[in-house]
Design a protein around this motif. Structure first.
Motif, PDB file in Angstrom:
ATOM      1  N   PHE A 171       0.827  -1.207   0.000  1.00 28.78           N
ATOM      2  CA  PHE A 171       0.000   0.000   0.000  1.00 28.78           C
ATOM      3  C   PHE A 171       0.863   1.260   0.000  1.00 28.78           C
ATOM      4  O   PHE A 171       0.490   2.266  -0.596  1.00 28.78           O
ATOM      5  N   LEU A 179      -0.482   4.762  -1.356  1.00 27.18           N
ATOM      6  CA  LEU A 179      -0.308   5.921  -0.471  1.00 27.18           C
ATOM      7  C   LEU A 179       1.183   6.275  -0.396  1.00 27.18           C
ATOM      8  O   LEU A 179       1.854   5.992   0.591  1.00 27.18           O
ATOM      9  N   ILE A 208      -3.905   2.135  10.356  1.00 31.59           N
ATOM     10  CA  ILE A 208      -5.308   1.995   9.912  1.00 31.59           C
ATOM     11  C   ILE A 208      -5.626   0.546   9.530  1.00 31.59           C
ATOM     12  O   ILE A 208      -6.723   0.062   9.789  1.00 31.59           O
ATOM     13  N   ALA A 237      -8.456  -1.436  11.544  1.00 29.19           N
ATOM     14  CA  ALA A 237      -9.590  -2.014  10.815  1.00 29.19           C
ATOM     15  C   ALA A 237      -9.699  -3.503  11.102  1.00 29.19           C
ATOM     16  O   ALA A 237     -10.801  -4.024  11.301  1.00 29.19           O
ATOM     17  N   TYR A 276     -11.218  -4.625  14.592  1.00 34.70           N
ATOM     18  CA  TYR A 276     -12.669  -4.595  14.820  1.00 34.70           C
ATOM     19  C   TYR A 276     -13.302  -5.984  14.703  1.00 34.70           C
ATOM     20  O   TYR A 276     -13.942  -6.449  15.654  1.00 34.70           O
ATOM     21  N   GLN A 333     -17.730 -12.786   7.724  1.00 32.97           N
ATOM     22  CA  GLN A 333     -17.202 -11.811   6.774  1.00 32.97           C
ATOM     23  C   GLN A 333     -16.617 -12.537   5.563  1.00 32.97           C
ATOM     24  O   GLN A 333     -16.872 -12.161   4.417  1.00 32.97           O
ATOM     25  N   PHE A 345      -8.543  -4.647  -4.399  1.00 31.68           N
ATOM     26  CA  PHE A 345      -9.747  -4.600  -3.555  1.00 31.68           C
ATOM     27  C   PHE A 345     -10.044  -5.979  -2.955  1.00 31.68           C
ATOM     28  O   PHE A 345     -10.239  -6.118  -1.758  1.00 31.68           O
ATOM     29  N   LEU A 347      -7.344  -7.236  -0.624  1.00 35.57           N
ATOM     30  CA  LEU A 347      -7.382  -6.519   0.654  1.00 35.57           C
ATOM     31  C   LEU A 347      -8.477  -7.103   1.556  1.00 35.57           C
ATOM     32  O   LEU A 347      -8.301  -7.224   2.768  1.00 35.57           O
ATOM     33  N   TYR A 401      -7.621  -8.751   5.163  1.00 38.99           N
ATOM     34  CA  TYR A 401      -8.372  -8.230   6.316  1.00 38.99           C
ATOM     35  C   TYR A 401      -8.825  -9.397   7.193  1.00 38.99           C
ATOM     36  O   TYR A 401      -8.706  -9.359   8.423  1.00 38.99           O
ATOM     37  N   LEU A 428     -15.521   6.683  -3.765  1.00 35.95           N
ATOM     38  CA  LEU A 428     -14.605   6.189  -4.788  1.00 35.95           C
ATOM     39  C   LEU A 428     -14.133   7.336  -5.682  1.00 35.95           C
ATOM     40  O   LEU A 428     -12.936   7.435  -6.014  1.00 35.95           O
ATOM     41  N   PHE A 470      -7.622   8.340   3.334  1.00 40.95           N
ATOM     42  CA  PHE A 470      -6.654   7.324   2.913  1.00 40.95           C
ATOM     43  C   PHE A 470      -6.892   6.785   1.507  1.00 40.95           C
ATOM     44  O   PHE A 470      -6.447   5.681   1.196  1.00 40.95           O
ATOM     45  N   GLY A 471      -7.616   7.506   0.718  1.00 37.53           N
ATOM     46  CA  GLY A 471      -7.796   7.110  -0.676  1.00 37.53           C
ATOM     47  C   GLY A 471      -8.475   5.769  -0.817  1.00 37.53           C
ATOM     48  O   GLY A 471      -9.376   5.420  -0.052  1.00 37.53           O
ATOM     49  N   VAL A 472      -7.979   5.017  -1.791  1.00 37.06           N
ATOM     50  CA  VAL A 472      -8.599   3.720  -2.091  1.00 37.06           C
ATOM     51  C   VAL A 472      -8.486   2.769  -0.899  1.00 37.06           C
ATOM     52  O   VAL A 472      -9.415   2.014  -0.598  1.00 37.06           O
ATOM     53  N   LEU A 473      -7.358   2.825  -0.210  1.00 40.47           N
ATOM     54  CA  LEU A 473      -7.173   1.950   0.950  1.00 40.47           C
ATOM     55  C   LEU A 473      -8.222   2.262   2.021  1.00 40.47           C
ATOM     56  O   LEU A 473      -8.866   1.355   2.558  1.00 40.47           O
ATOM     57  N   GLY A 474      -8.406   3.530   2.304  1.00 44.48           N
ATOM     58  CA  GLY A 474      -9.410   3.929   3.290  1.00 44.48           C
ATOM     59  C   GLY A 474     -10.804   3.557   2.838  1.00 44.48           C
ATOM     60  O   GLY A 474     -11.628   3.096   3.634  1.00 44.48           O
ATOM     61  N   PHE A 475     -11.055   3.718   1.561  1.00 44.25           N
ATOM     62  CA  PHE A 475     -12.357   3.386   0.995  1.00 44.25           C
ATOM     63  C   PHE A 475     -12.679   1.903   1.210  1.00 44.25           C
ATOM     64  O   PHE A 475     -13.756   1.553   1.699  1.00 44.25           O
ATOM     65  N   VAL A 476     -11.719   1.045   0.877  1.00 51.64           N
ATOM     66  CA  VAL A 476     -11.964  -0.401   1.016  1.00 51.64           C
ATOM     67  C   VAL A 476     -12.069  -0.784   2.497  1.00 51.64           C
ATOM     68  O   VAL A 476     -12.959  -1.544   2.889  1.00 51.64           O
ATOM     69  N   LEU A 477     -11.184  -0.235   3.307  1.00 51.20           N
ATOM     70  CA  LEU A 477     -11.215  -0.596   4.728  1.00 51.20           C
ATOM     71  C   LEU A 477     -12.515  -0.122   5.390  1.00 51.20           C
ATOM     72  O   LEU A 477     -13.084  -0.817   6.231  1.00 51.20           O
ATOM     73  N   LEU A 488     -15.161  -2.541   4.367  1.00 48.87           N
ATOM     74  CA  LEU A 488     -15.029  -3.809   5.092  1.00 48.87           C
ATOM     75  C   LEU A 488     -15.478  -3.660   6.538  1.00 48.87           C
ATOM     76  O   LEU A 488     -16.077  -4.568   7.120  1.00 48.87           O
ATOM     77  N   THR A 489     -15.203  -2.503   7.123  1.00 47.76           N
ATOM     78  CA  THR A 489     -15.621  -2.272   8.512  1.00 47.76           C
ATOM     79  C   THR A 489     -17.149  -2.251   8.614  1.00 47.76           C
ATOM     80  O   THR A 489     -17.722  -2.841   9.544  1.00 47.76           O
TER      81      THR A 489
END
Lengths: 365, 551
Positions: free
Chosen positions: A110, A115, A126, A130, A133, A145, A274, A277, A281, B323, B442-449, B452-453
């Protein structure tokens, strides 16, 4: 609240095993295969799968012998209190280090691809938060999940695998049967690291509601993972060649980035990121949960949730303590060797000792 | 769980009894009419709509008491006052309990012996008749309160299916369900909840189909409720939900009787609340919120397509702004070069950072949406035009927002209506902002996480013991297919296993051997429809219809 109908039934166990194996093993396997075996690296995947079978047998066998107990709980029964506690601690440390190295390794992806300007600690934090949780919520939620994501994730992965064939060059994987058996075997042993998440099964098998199907279900998940792993390794080597694979730090991601649908989609890399990931997770949540659960059992405290929170700063600290990519790969290489002893050899010895000294339930295998 | 403790536990020292009204003591009705009336007036005061009609013949004979706002005065006059007056004119007295019950031309007469029951019945709209020298009062119901006509539900319109929607009257709503399900196994359990409102609640379920654990659990949860009043079924849905700290609806609400009937047939339990046009259904899984009766009205291919469109619309509504933001502000390298050019050229004059621009546009649209709901019909049209012109034209011309951002937000807003349930759609609205902020950071990473959350949170939810994301998690392969596609009836032989019904089989084929078909012929011929599909409608099951000639 009414009791859950399925608990961790066969479906959930299958999904959990498959997702955690996929998340942990798929990304770097082509590199390990190409490095240790060469163009025939895919045979190493077969060997690694064969090595996983005794581990599954140990999981199921020990689960039958010690129903409702995790490895941390039954080790003192097998080896006596002192040795049992020490071995349990070693096993827990292995789970913890697995989580740390895995977290740090995936963070690199990542940091490299998504990033570039964010500090490492922020990305590690992060991802860890994540994953904490679901780990906090427990194994049932983690496996659900995995189950919910299964259809979409594996549909996309299968499409990517099919589309990746467009750059495939059969010469890269030829000659098919020319590999040295010893090199293939040693490479297979190295590739066995992909099955390390099976260590979690020694902790969660106690919650499985249909233990009579354990062997079949875990094997089925292992087999599905083997098929995907085999195809990814063969396709990555087939596309880039064994030497070409070694140029990339994240070969499977490079494979998917190269995969296109002409005039429609210029890269599958983003979609693969995606879905991958989502799988890491689950793997990371599983590792965190099992470590916390193990700590709770080792210390004799029932509530694992507190340990999930307590472990967060420890894992964060350890993950950030690794100075750079070269050191990380050194650690991973050593870890791959040690892991074989902890995941494969040690449970088999434990199973044999339990059988020999008639520990646990006598009707166990 | 600190907050949960604060929200769920009653405060120490609070007098829980204070929510109860000062109820009438258990006191029996006397034989003296005036004394009874005086006592009642003392208890309930003298509200402006209280009517007391005294019947006298050489002294008090009877007294009729009701609330003018709830009971129909003219019906009471013709069915109660007139027969009593005629009787008194003819006989000059002798009005006892038996005579009176014969005189009253109403289907049901209630007998009351104590004042608390009398007060409750008067306050719920009954008229109560006291008789001299009788210690029993008679209650009759002639509702006179305004009723809303049965109309098409405004929040759940369908292009194919029933046009009936629930009204605000419990008995009307119950009647609508009964018209769908004519099964003696349909249990209707009556409860009253709310210390002051005494709101009538009806539980509906099929005794031989619904999971008994769910019914028992529901009754327990309802019995535990201690509240001053239930104004709408929404109160109940919050109070009986498994998980208190979630924005996802764990109880399904609907205005459609056909939806309730279908749910009851699946083995679920419906809750009707008086004065609420929304029925509740438990347990519920997330998939239920994407299904409409229209799916079953159309061909199953069309039904499946509609379901797919709804799921896609919801996905777009939740993810698109996040997105888009992740792609344009954090990870533009993931966009195709051509698209990067289009987006960046559209934003070149916009003075705000992308996150602020998108957020501003989204918030303005949310405000417009809220305003239009409450605006009178004609003005909402003006709002729509003004809003469109203001943001779509002026905003872009003034370079406050870019055209691409407006397109993204408009598509998001439209797609959000694809969810077939408003409660679920509102929850997705919140999720949209959560995903948006995660993507901004966090961009795409934040979006996916973030996605998922949210999924993890949904995975942790249960509705009366049923996992919220069933049949996907835990996997139930047959139900899974049915949630994505609309399985045709001829292939749909079982009730959803997610709800654990007592009886799983749903369809079958009747043996027609020896039966006369509906055309009156002795034996069905090759031309006759022997698929048994008529039987599924229940036509052949009607008593007396077997073998009858329709002519």
């Amino acid at each position: 609240m009414l009791p859950e109908k399925t608990g961790i039934g066969s479906g959930l166990l299958f999904m959990f095993v498959l997702s955690s194996l996929f998340g942990f093993g798929i990304m770097f396997a082509p590199q390990v295969a190409a490095e240790s075996i060469g163009g025939n690296g895919y045979w190493g995947v077969v060997v690694a799968f064969l090595f996983s079978l005794p581990v599954i047998a140990a999981v199921v066998g020990l689960g039958k012998r010690f129903p409702g107990k995790s490895i941390i709980a039954y080790l003192p029964q097998v080896y006596g209190k002192g040795f049992g506690k020490i071995f349990g601690l070693i096993f827990l440390l292995f789970l913890l280090i697995s989580g740390v190295l895995f977290l740090r390794d995936i963070t690199g992806i990542f940091a490299s691809f998504f990033l570039f300007r964010s500090p490492l600690w922020a990305i590690v934090s992060i991802i860890l938060l994540a994953a904490a949780y679901p780990a906090y919520l427990g194994i049932e939620v983690i496996s659900r999940q995995a189950s919910f994501l299964f259809t979409a994730v594996y549909l996309i992965i299968t499409i990517i695998l099919l589309m990746s064939l467009q750059h495939f060059q059969p010469d890269h994987i030829r000659p098919v049967l020319a590999g040295n058996p010893f090199i293939v075997a040693s490479g297979g042993v190295r590739l066995f690291y992909c099955y390390f998440p099976m260590a979690m099964l020694f902790m969660v098998y106690q919650y499985y509601t249909e233990p009579e199907k354990g062997w079949k279900i875990i094997n089925r998940a292992g087999l599905v993972f083997f098929v995907y792993l085999f195809l990814f390794v063969i396709e990555t080597i087939g596309v880039y060649g064994a030497k070409g694979v070694l140029r990339y730090s994240f070969p499977v991601l490079e494979l998917t980035r190269k995969t296109t649908i002409p005039y429609v989609l210029q890269t599958f890399g983003l979609y693969f990121s995606f879905v991958w990931l989502s799988q890491i997770y689950i793997t990371l949540a599983g590792l965190l949960y099992t470590t916390a659960q193990g700590c709770a059992e080792w210390f004799g405290i029932l509530n694992y949730k507190r340990f999930v929170l307590l472990l967060l700063p420890v894992i964060l600290f350890l993950a950030l303590s690794i100075p750079g990519a070269i050191d990380l790969h050194g650690f991973i290489k050593a870890f791959q060797t040690i892991g074989i002893w902890v995941i494969a050899v040690f449970p088999l010895i434990t199973w044999a000792v339990a059988w020999l000294f008639q520990r646990g339930e006598q009707n166990g295998p | 769980m600190f907050f949960q403790k604060i929200f769920t536990k009653p405060q120490t020292g609070a007098n829980r009894g204070r929510i109860r009204p000062q109820t009438t003591e258990q006191r029996e009705i006397t034989a003296d009419i005036e004394a009874n009336l005086q006592f009642l007036i003392k208890e309930i005061g003298e509200p402006a709509d209280l009517v007391i009609h005294r019947f006298e013949k050489d002294g008090p004979v009877a007294a009729l008491m009701y609330l003018d706002s709830l009971a129909d005065g003219s019906l009471l006059g013709s069915h109660i006052s007139r027969p009593i007056n005629e009787f008194l004119m003819k006989n000059g007295g002798g009005l006892d309990l038996k005579n009176t019950e014969r005189l009253l031309t109403t289907a049901k007469i209630y007998n009351y012996r104590d004042f608390s029951a009398v007060i409750a019945s008067v306050l719920s709209g009954q008229a109560v008749l006291f008789l001299q020298q009788q210690k029993t009062a008679l209650g009759v119901a002639f509702p006179g309160f305004p009723r809303r006509a049965v109309k098409e539900p405004s929040t759940e319109k369908v292009t194919r299916g029933s046009r009936e929607g629930f009204t605000d009257v419990l008995t009307d709503n119950l009647g609508m369900i009964r018209r769908w399900i004519k099964d003696p196994n349909l249990a209707v359990t009556k409860l009253a909840i709310g210390e002051r409102t005494q709101t009538e609640i009806n539980l509906l379920y099929l005794k031989d189909v619904a999971n008994s654990d769910v019914v028992k659990e529901l009754k327990t949860r309802l019995a535990k409720i201690e509240i001053d009043g239930i104004i709408d079924s929404g109160y109940l849905s919050e109070l009986i939900a498994d998980q208190k700290l979630t924005f996802f609806p764990l109880v399904q609400d609907t205005e459609r009787p056909d939806k309730v009937a279908a749910a009851v047939l699946e083995g679920r339990v419906a809750i009707l609340v008086d004065k609420s046009p929304f029925a509740l259904i438990v347990p519920v899984t997330s998939d239920e919120f994407y299904q409409t009766p229209a799916d079953f009205g159309y061909n199953y291919w069309v039904g499946s397509f509609l379901r797919f469109i709804r799921a896609l619309g919801t996905f777009i509504a939740v993810t698109l702004p996040g997105l888009y933001l992740a792609m344009i502000s954090v990870n533009p390298e993931l966009l195709p070069p051509g698209l990067v050019g289009v987006v960046s050229s559209a934003r070149v004059q916009v003075p705000f950072p992308a996150v602020f621009e998108v957020l501003l546009t989204m918030v303005v649209f949310e405000i417009f949406r809220e305003a239009i709901i409450r605006a009178p019909g004609n003005i909402s049209l003006i709002f729509g035009i003004a809003g469109g012109a203001l943001i779509g034209f002026c905003g872009i011309q003034a370079a406050l927002v870019s055209a691409v951002t407006v397109i993204v937000v408009v598509i998001t807003s439209l797609a959000s209506f694809a969810t077939a349930n408003t409660g679920k759609e509102q929850a997705w609205r919140l999720v949209r902002f959560f995903v948006f902020f995660a993507a901004a950071c966090f961009g795409v990473l934040g979006f996916v996480l973030a996605g998922l959350t949210v999924l993890t949170h949904m995975n942790s939810l249960k509705s009366f013991g049923v996992s919220y994301l069933e049949p996907w998690a835990p996997p139930q392969s047959l139900d899974m297919a049915d949630s994505f596609f609309r399985i045709p009836w001829w292939a749909h032989s079982r009730r959803p296993s997610s709800y654990r019904p007592q009886q799983t089989d749903r369809t079958g084929h009747k043996d027609l051997t020896g039966l006369k078909d509906l055309t009156g012929k002795d034996e069905p011929t090759d031309q006759d429809d022997l698929t048994g599909q008529d039987d599924l409608t229940g036509k052949n099951n009607l008593p007396g219809q077997e073998g009858e000639d329709p002519g």
